[in-house]
Design a protein around this motif. Structure first.
Motif, PDB file in Angstrom:
ATOM      1  N   ARG A 108      44.264  36.822  54.775  1.00  0.00           N
ATOM      2  CA  ARG A 108      44.541  35.806  53.745  1.00  0.00           C
ATOM      3  C   ARG A 108      43.984  36.251  52.395  1.00  0.00           C
ATOM      4  N   HIS A 109      42.741  36.760  52.390  1.00  0.00           N
ATOM      5  CA  HIS A 109      42.158  37.271  51.145  1.00  0.00           C
ATOM      6  C   HIS A 109      42.993  38.427  50.590  1.00  0.00           C
ATOM      7  N   SER A 110      43.474  39.275  51.472  1.00  0.00           N
ATOM      8  CA  SER A 110      44.268  40.426  51.047  1.00  0.00           C
ATOM      9  C   SER A 110      45.590  39.983  50.444  1.00  0.00           C
ATOM     10  N   PHE A 111      46.214  38.990  51.055  1.00  0.00           N
ATOM     11  CA  PHE A 111      47.463  38.410  50.536  1.00  0.00           C
ATOM     12  C   PHE A 111      47.271  37.951  49.092  1.00  0.00           C
ATOM     13  N   ALA A 112      46.210  37.188  48.843  1.00  0.00           N
ATOM     14  CA  ALA A 112      45.954  36.650  47.504  1.00  0.00           C
ATOM     15  C   ALA A 112      45.674  37.770  46.501  1.00  0.00           C
ATOM     16  N   THR A 113      44.861  38.724  46.888  1.00  0.00           N
ATOM     17  CA  THR A 113      44.505  39.820  45.983  1.00  0.00           C
ATOM     18  C   THR A 113      45.714  40.679  45.647  1.00  0.00           C
ATOM     19  N   HIS A 114      46.540  40.957  46.635  1.00  0.00           N
ATOM     20  CA  HIS A 114      47.722  41.788  46.392  1.00  0.00           C
ATOM     21  C   HIS A 114      48.742  41.074  45.512  1.00  0.00           C
ATOM     22  N   LEU A 115      48.855  39.747  45.669  1.00  0.00           N
ATOM     23  CA  LEU A 115      49.727  38.973  44.770  1.00  0.00           C
ATOM     24  C   LEU A 115      49.234  39.078  43.334  1.00  0.00           C
ATOM     25  N   LEU A 116      47.919  38.949  43.164  1.00  0.00           N
ATOM     26  CA  LEU A 116      47.333  39.016  41.825  1.00  0.00           C
ATOM     27  C   LEU A 116      47.576  40.391  41.205  1.00  0.00           C
ATOM     28  N   THR A 137      38.360  28.211  42.807  1.00  0.00           N
ATOM     29  CA  THR A 137      38.323  28.886  44.102  1.00  0.00           C
ATOM     30  C   THR A 137      39.223  30.108  44.086  1.00  0.00           C
ATOM     31  N   THR A 138      40.374  29.971  43.446  1.00  0.00           N
ATOM     32  CA  THR A 138      41.343  31.069  43.403  1.00  0.00           C
ATOM     33  C   THR A 138      40.873  32.178  42.467  1.00  0.00           C
ATOM     34  N   GLU A 139      40.129  31.814  41.427  1.00  0.00           N
ATOM     35  CA  GLU A 139      39.707  32.795  40.425  1.00  0.00           C
ATOM     36  C   GLU A 139      38.812  33.892  40.984  1.00  0.00           C
ATOM     37  N   ILE A 140      38.231  33.663  42.169  1.00  0.00           N
ATOM     38  CA  ILE A 140      37.355  34.694  42.735  1.00  0.00           C
ATOM     39  C   ILE A 140      38.121  35.980  42.995  1.00  0.00           C
ATOM     40  N   TYR A 141      39.445  35.883  43.187  1.00  0.00           N
ATOM     41  CA  TYR A 141      40.228  37.085  43.471  1.00  0.00           C
ATOM     42  C   TYR A 141      40.371  37.984  42.242  1.00  0.00           C
ATOM     43  N   THR A 142      40.112  37.430  41.065  1.00  0.00           N
ATOM     44  CA  THR A 142      40.131  38.278  39.866  1.00  0.00           C
ATOM     45  C   THR A 142      38.946  39.243  39.891  1.00  0.00           C
ATOM     46  N   HIS A 143      37.883  38.867  40.617  1.00  0.00           N
ATOM     47  CA  HIS A 143      36.707  39.740  40.724  1.00  0.00           C
ATOM     48  C   HIS A 143      36.886  40.784  41.816  1.00  0.00           C
ATOM     49  N   VAL A 144      37.840  40.527  42.731  1.00  0.00           N
ATOM     50  CA  VAL A 144      38.062  41.435  43.850  1.00  0.00           C
ATOM     51  C   VAL A 144      39.055  42.530  43.493  1.00  0.00           C
ATOM     52  N   SER A 145      40.043  42.169  42.679  1.00  0.00           N
ATOM     53  CA  SER A 145      41.113  43.104  42.351  1.00  0.00           C
ATOM     54  C   SER A 145      40.560  44.348  41.656  1.00  0.00           C
ATOM     55  N   THR A 146      41.015  45.502  42.098  1.00  0.00           N
ATOM     56  CA  THR A 146      40.546  46.770  41.520  1.00  0.00           C
ATOM     57  C   THR A 146      41.608  47.425  40.639  1.00  0.00           C
ATOM     58  N   LYS A 147      42.766  46.784  40.512  1.00  0.00           N
ATOM     59  CA  LYS A 147      43.857  47.404  39.754  1.00  0.00           C
ATOM     60  C   LYS A 147      43.454  47.688  38.317  1.00  0.00           C
ATOM     61  N   HIS A 148      42.924  46.669  37.647  1.00  0.00           N
ATOM     62  CA  HIS A 148      42.583  46.825  36.232  1.00  0.00           C
ATOM     63  C   HIS A 148      41.267  47.580  36.052  1.00  0.00           C
ATOM     64  N   ILE A 149      40.366  47.452  37.043  1.00  0.00           N
ATOM     65  CA  ILE A 149      39.099  48.185  36.958  1.00  0.00           C
ATOM     66  C   ILE A 149      39.372  49.684  36.938  1.00  0.00           C
ATOM     67  N   GLY A 150      40.332  50.102  37.763  1.00  0.00           N
ATOM     68  CA  GLY A 150      40.657  51.519  37.838  1.00  0.00           C
ATOM     69  C   GLY A 150      41.245  52.079  36.557  1.00  0.00           C
ATOM     70  N   GLN A 151      41.724  51.202  35.678  1.00  0.00           N
ATOM     71  CA  GLN A 151      42.327  51.650  34.424  1.00  0.00           C
ATOM     72  C   GLN A 151      41.314  51.729  33.284  1.00  0.00           C
ATOM     73  N   ILE A 152      40.095  51.259  33.544  1.00  0.00           N
ATOM     74  CA  ILE A 152      39.058  51.263  32.505  1.00  0.00           C
ATOM     75  C   ILE A 152      38.296  52.579  32.550  1.00  0.00           C
ATOM     76  N   LYS A 153      38.105  53.201  31.410  1.00  0.00           N
ATOM     77  CA  LYS A 153      37.373  54.461  31.306  1.00  0.00           C
ATOM     78  C   LYS A 153      35.887  54.188  31.077  1.00  0.00           C
ATOM     79  N   SER A 154      35.048  54.803  31.885  1.00  0.00           N
ATOM     80  CA  SER A 154      33.607  54.655  31.715  1.00  0.00           C
ATOM     81  C   SER A 154      33.175  55.385  30.444  1.00  0.00           C
TER      82      SER A 154
END
Length: 378
Positions: free
Chosen positions: A324-332, A352-369
């Motif tokens: 279920r968590h994976s479903f929500a994260t992949h939709l996001l 409650t739903t906003e927690i998935y914004t912290h789980v998603s790695t799609k945008h994190i991977g696009q950020i340059k350290s």
């Protein structure tokens, strides 16, 4: 206007083993004079004046302050309705916890009347029974804030989770505030701050590997339905054949968490698989049934998920709820609006739903350290 008047707040308190009406207010000359006309007594433990709880005294309070002060009774009158539309619950299996020194029969009666789910009722009865055993030598009516705080301190020191601590508070408050009809009596009991833990999420590749590795058609259908619809385990097990509405491309989830109905996705892929499954197994009532018919077992679904993880070579912990968590994260991650995800998951609050914004790695991977700008030779 009531918000321009002084406020007198009514509270439930116990004085010498009797129910009483406590009164809280910021004193001024007028309010103080009116309170004195009621001839109240003072409660040292509660730090407020009170009258014994009777219909006559309650009416006198409202008459005395009418037009002069606003009587705030929101903590005094019960405001939790029966869960409309919920199935009746038979708690006969829990009656063994009733009796002297145990959980009062009225406690179970009200859980049944208010149609609490069997899962919640089991939890409440067990937790309240434990509380009762802790104070076995005391009368329930004599227990107040200090005793509950002492009990909660023992629970905290034993290492129980924040969620467990909250359940203990709910179980105790249900007796005093619902069974004894004293809403919001324990208003000074502080709830523990919840732990903020990010949910465990599988990647889309990992979900695919689990499904592909599952050869049994029924087990594959269970995994695909849970993931593609974003279902809780209990919701999956409660699905009836009529809940799969292919003409509308939806799955109707009835009586989900909080007794809320909702509709979720029925993808063409899921529908195609379910049709194959139905032809092979021919379930009679529930979408997924046991070998002898009837509702499928939760433990069996947990075993299916565990076996799929193992066969897919995934060695980290995951459960049916992880799908279920994976479903929500992949939709996001594919750009679905949070409001739609909230609706599909059946969350009452967008937080409650906003927690998935912290789980998603799609945008994190696009950020340059910033370290990449240092051009280090390492």
């Amino acid at each position: 206007m009531k918000n321009e008047l002084p406020v007198v707040t009514l509270r439930h308190i116990i004085v010498d083993g009797q129910k009483a009406i406590g009164m809280q207010f910021y004193p001024n000359k007028v309010i103080h004079a009116l309170v004195k006309t009621l001839k109240p007594r003072w409660s040292n433990p509660d730090h407020m004046v009170f009258l014994l709880n009777s219909e006559t005294n309650l009416n006198s309070i409202f008459r005395t302050f009418r037009g002069v002060a606003y009587v705030n009774a929101k903590y005094f009158f019960r405001n939790k309705p029966v869960r409309k539309g919920a199935e009746p619950t038979d708690l006969g299996e829990l009656r063994s916890k009733c009796g002297p020194g145990g959980c009062p029969a009225a406690y179970l009666d009200l859980l049944e009347t208010k149609r609490y789910s069997l899962h919640t009722a089991r939890s409440y009865v067990h937790l309240f029974w434990s509380f009762r055993q802790y104070y076995a030598d005391r009368e329930l009516i004599d227990l107040g804030d200090p005793e509950i705080r002492r009990y909660l301190h023992m629970i905290v020191m034993s290492g129980k989770s924040f969620s467990y601590q909250n359940q203990v508070i709910n179980a105790i408050k249900f007796y005093y505030e619902q069974v004894l009809n004293m809403p919001q009596r324990f208003y000074e009991i502080d709830r523990p701050r919840p732990e903020i833990k990010l949910p465990e999420v599988l990647s889309q590749d990992e979900v695919k590997r689990m499904i592909v590795a599952t050869e049994n058609l029924k087990h594959k259908a269970i995994l695909v339905t849970m993931y593609s619809c974003g279902l809780r385990l209990s919701e999956l097990l409660d699905l009836k054949l009529t809940d799969v509405q292919s003409d509308r491309a939806i799955v109707a989830v009835k009586g989900g968490k909080g007794r809320r109905d909702r509709n979720t996705l029925l993808s063409p892929t899921t529908l195609q698989l379910l049709r194959k499954y139905f032809k092979a197994y021919k379930p009679a009532e529930y979408l997924f049934e046991g070998a002898q018919g009837g509702r499928y077992a939760a433990k069996s679904v947990q075993q299916i998920v565990g076996k799929a993880l193992y066969k897919a070579g995934i060695r980290r912990h995951a459960s049916p709820h992880t799908l279920r968590h994976s479903f929500a994260t992949h939709l996001l991650e594919q750009g679905t609006d949070l409001r739609y995800i909230q609706s599909l998951l059946g969350h009452s609050s967008p937080k409650t739903t906003e927690i998935y914004t912290h789980v998603s790695t799609k945008h994190i991977g696009q950020i340059k350290s910033p370290i990449d700008k240092l051009q280090l030779d390492i």
